[in-house]
Design a protein around this motif. Structure first.
Motif, mmCIF file in Angstrom:
data_model
loop_
_atom_site.group_PDB
_atom_site.id
_atom_site.type_symbol
_atom_site.label_atom_id
_atom_site.label_comp_id
_atom_site.label_asym_id
_atom_site.label_seq_id
_atom_site.Cartn_x
_atom_site.Cartn_y
_atom_site.Cartn_z
ATOM 1 N N GLY A 103 0.898 -1.164 0.068
ATOM 2 C CA GLY A 103 0.115 -0.078 -0.069
ATOM 3 C C GLY A 103 0.758 1.247 0.035
ATOM 4 O O GLY A 103 0.345 2.318 0.526
ATOM 5 N N GLU A 104 1.996 1.338 -0.613
ATOM 6 C CA GLU A 104 2.821 2.287 -0.749
ATOM 7 C C GLU A 104 2.317 3.520 -1.712
ATOM 8 O O GLU A 104 1.994 3.280 -2.720
ATOM 9 N N SER A 105 2.263 4.936 -0.934
ATOM 10 C CA SER A 105 1.719 6.000 -1.576
ATOM 11 C C SER A 105 2.725 6.546 -2.457
ATOM 12 O O SER A 105 3.896 6.232 -2.181
ATOM 13 N N ASP A 106 2.373 7.370 -3.312
ATOM 14 C CA ASP A 106 3.187 8.170 -4.139
ATOM 15 C C ASP A 106 4.064 9.106 -3.131
ATOM 16 O O ASP A 106 5.299 9.308 -3.486
ATOM 17 N N GLN A 107 3.513 9.682 -2.192
ATOM 18 C CA GLN A 107 4.178 10.566 -1.142
ATOM 19 C C GLN A 107 5.298 9.480 -0.356
ATOM 20 O O GLN A 107 6.306 10.225 -0.077
ATOM 21 N N LEU A 108 4.832 8.698 0.039
ATOM 22 C CA LEU A 108 5.600 7.519 0.805
ATOM 23 C C LEU A 108 7.074 7.293 -0.113
ATOM 24 O O LEU A 108 8.002 7.436 0.506
ATOM 25 N N VAL A 109 6.816 6.937 -1.184
ATOM 26 C CA VAL A 109 7.923 6.636 -2.228
ATOM 27 C C VAL A 109 8.717 7.726 -2.305
ATOM 28 O O VAL A 109 10.292 7.732 -2.326
ATOM 29 N N GLU A 135 -5.334 0.349 -20.723
ATOM 30 C CA GLU A 135 -6.262 0.062 -21.529
ATOM 31 C C GLU A 135 -7.404 1.423 -21.565
ATOM 32 O O GLU A 135 -8.145 1.713 -22.450
ATOM 33 N N ALA A 136 -7.350 1.983 -20.239
ATOM 34 C CA ALA A 136 -8.402 3.129 -20.090
ATOM 35 C C ALA A 136 -7.807 4.437 -20.695
ATOM 36 O O ALA A 136 -8.324 5.582 -20.601
ATOM 37 N N GLY A 137 -6.309 4.246 -21.244
ATOM 38 C CA GLY A 137 -5.713 5.720 -21.707
ATOM 39 C C GLY A 137 -5.159 6.373 -20.559
ATOM 40 O O GLY A 137 -4.859 7.579 -20.776
ATOM 41 N N GLU A 138 -4.879 5.734 -19.483
ATOM 42 C CA GLU A 138 -4.449 6.807 -18.221
ATOM 43 C C GLU A 138 -2.902 6.597 -18.117
ATOM 44 O O GLU A 138 -2.404 7.141 -16.801
ATOM 45 N N THR A 139 -2.271 5.871 -19.116
ATOM 46 C CA THR A 139 -0.609 5.644 -18.968
ATOM 47 C C THR A 139 0.257 6.844 -18.425
ATOM 48 O O THR A 139 0.766 7.242 -17.366
ATOM 49 N N ALA A 140 -0.244 8.116 -19.183
ATOM 50 C CA ALA A 140 0.419 9.055 -19.049
ATOM 51 C C ALA A 140 0.294 9.802 -17.830
ATOM 52 O O ALA A 140 1.018 10.406 -16.982
ATOM 53 N N ALA A 141 -1.066 10.049 -17.197
ATOM 54 C CA ALA A 141 -1.583 10.251 -16.137
ATOM 55 C C ALA A 141 -1.047 9.673 -14.919
ATOM 56 O O ALA A 141 -0.403 10.407 -13.862
ATOM 57 N N VAL A 142 -0.916 8.391 -14.979
ATOM 58 C CA VAL A 142 -0.423 7.603 -13.774
ATOM 59 C C VAL A 142 1.168 8.144 -13.455
ATOM 60 O O VAL A 142 1.410 8.194 -12.348
ATOM 61 N N VAL A 143 1.804 7.907 -14.551
ATOM 62 C CA VAL A 143 3.357 7.866 -14.356
ATOM 63 C C VAL A 143 3.829 9.454 -14.060
ATOM 64 O O VAL A 143 4.695 9.669 -13.128
ATOM 65 N N LYS A 144 3.077 10.221 -14.919
ATOM 66 C CA LYS A 144 3.351 11.693 -14.247
ATOM 67 C C LYS A 144 3.129 11.859 -12.932
ATOM 68 O O LYS A 144 3.784 12.586 -12.218
ATOM 69 N N ARG A 145 1.890 11.394 -12.399
ATOM 70 C CA ARG A 145 1.304 11.733 -10.998
ATOM 71 C C ARG A 145 2.525 10.965 -10.110
ATOM 72 O O ARG A 145 2.906 11.775 -9.032
ATOM 73 N N GLN A 146 2.836 9.654 -10.266
ATOM 74 C CA GLN A 146 3.701 9.089 -9.588
ATOM 75 C C GLN A 146 5.217 9.688 -9.430
ATOM 76 O O GLN A 146 5.926 10.059 -8.276
ATOM 77 N N LEU A 147 5.680 10.408 -10.578
ATOM 78 C CA LEU A 147 6.849 11.083 -10.596
ATOM 79 C C LEU A 147 6.754 12.426 -10.007
ATOM 80 O O LEU A 147 7.734 12.876 -9.338
ATOM 81 N N SER A 148 5.620 13.119 -10.207
ATOM 82 C CA SER A 148 5.539 14.565 -9.485
ATOM 83 C C SER A 148 5.911 14.332 -8.260
ATOM 84 O O SER A 148 6.245 15.497 -7.540
ATOM 85 N N ALA A 149 5.330 13.283 -7.455
ATOM 86 C CA ALA A 149 5.535 13.569 -5.974
ATOM 87 C C ALA A 149 6.919 13.346 -5.696
ATOM 88 O O ALA A 149 7.221 14.111 -4.594
ATOM 89 N N VAL A 150 7.681 12.726 -6.318
ATOM 90 C CA VAL A 150 9.219 12.781 -6.265
ATOM 91 C C VAL A 150 9.805 14.108 -6.686
ATOM 92 O O VAL A 150 10.459 14.523 -5.837
ATOM 93 N N VAL A 151 9.455 14.534 -7.641
ATOM 94 C CA VAL A 151 9.997 15.712 -8.208
ATOM 95 C C VAL A 151 9.676 16.916 -7.039
ATOM 96 O O VAL A 151 10.479 17.736 -6.740
ATOM 97 N N HIS A 152 8.302 17.068 -6.534
ATOM 98 C CA HIS A 152 8.038 17.964 -5.321
ATOM 99 C C HIS A 152 8.917 17.791 -4.130
ATOM 100 O O HIS A 152 9.279 18.731 -3.309
ATOM 101 N N ALA A 153 9.167 16.577 -3.834
ATOM 102 C CA ALA A 153 9.828 16.225 -2.480
ATOM 103 C C ALA A 153 11.243 16.618 -2.559
ATOM 104 O O ALA A 153 11.818 17.291 -1.574
ATOM 105 N N LEU A 154 11.922 16.425 -3.822
ATOM 106 C CA LEU A 154 13.419 16.658 -4.008
ATOM 107 C C LEU A 154 13.801 17.995 -4.763
ATOM 108 O O LEU A 154 15.032 18.510 -4.395
#
Length: 248
Positions: A103-109, A135-154
């Motif tokens: 259950g690791e969140s983007d923020q925890l990562v 398949e829902a066309g959400e690839t870009a949104a998902v990976v950008k959200r995951q990376l965004s948390a790290v960008v903001h933290a660092l």
């Protein structure tokens, strides 16, 4: 084609034994000198023996996770302080198996990446979408959200991490993203990083998801793919060495 030096990292996951580790590492080391930067991320109990075996070998080592805490009453956790004592150069954070099973969140990562960097350990930050999300066309949104948390933290320190794109649907399944699919996401991630740091063009972006000797050359030949985070193929010396050679 990218001029960045390639990096190939083996993720042993929960595999290994004293005998198996010795045989695997001996097989890999026999191929020196390596054609790319190389590392193995091993289960915590084997860090000591791996550190001794690989000292001054040219093959780096790391861990598969770390705690956000330095010490304290956190039973079962391992801190970046401890990892640094074993000479770890890398630590994987945010692997899809950690996100899904723990259950690791983007923020925890992001927080884990921050504490690792503070101890001089390079985080390998994993991002990736599930099959349903693709398949829902959400690839870009998902990976950008995951990376965004790290960008903001660092902040500007984001330039010091390694990013690994691992489509969840291609991990351990035998399926792999086509070189074009992988490159599309890698280019998206590099563009996102470029908005955050002038070092984006220097950063290593790895692909993970059923990388094998027979597809590594084509994958690594893509403009924004700088190597791989290797799962199953990292457990067989001949396969891992072949992937290392493909990275040249």
């Amino acid at each position: 084609m990218s001029q960045r030096h390639k990096l190939v990292v083996g993720n042993w996951k929960m595999h290994g034994s004293h005998a198996a580790n010795a045989e695997l590492l001996q097989g890999i080391l026999a191929s020196r000198p390596f054609a790319a930067e190389a590392a193995v991320c091993v289960p915590f109990p084997y860090l000591s023996e791996v550190a001794v075996t690989l000292a001054n070998s040219g093959l780096a080592w790391g861990a598969q996770d770390c705690s956000v805490h330095e010490q304290g009453a956190y039973t079962g956790e391992v801190s970046s302080v401890m990892l640094a004592e074993f000479g770890c150069r890398y630590v994987i954070v945010g692997h899809s198996e950690r996100r899904a099973y723990h259950g690791e969140s983007d923020q925890l990562v992001a927080d884990k990446a921050k504490v690792a960097l503070a101890r001089g350990i390079t985080p390998i930050v994993c991002v990736g979408e599930t099959l349903a999300q693709r398949e829902a066309g959400e690839t870009a949104a998902v990976v950008k959200r995951q990376l965004s948390a790290v960008v903001h933290a660092l902040g500007q320190c984001i330039g010091e991490v390694v990013v690994a794109y691992e489509p969840v649907w291609a991990i351990g399944t035998g399926r792999t993203a086509s070189p074009e699919q992988a490159q599309e996401v890698h280019a998206l991630l590099r563009a996102q990083l470029a908005a955050a740091t002038p070092r984006a063009s220097e950063m290593k972006l790895l692909y993970g998801g059923s990388v094998k000797p027979d597809n590594a050359v084509t994958l690594f030949g893509q403009a924004d793919i700088d190597g791989g985070l290797i799962g199953g193929a990292a457990l067989k010396a001949s396969d891992f060495v072949a992937i290392l050679r493909a990275a040249s």
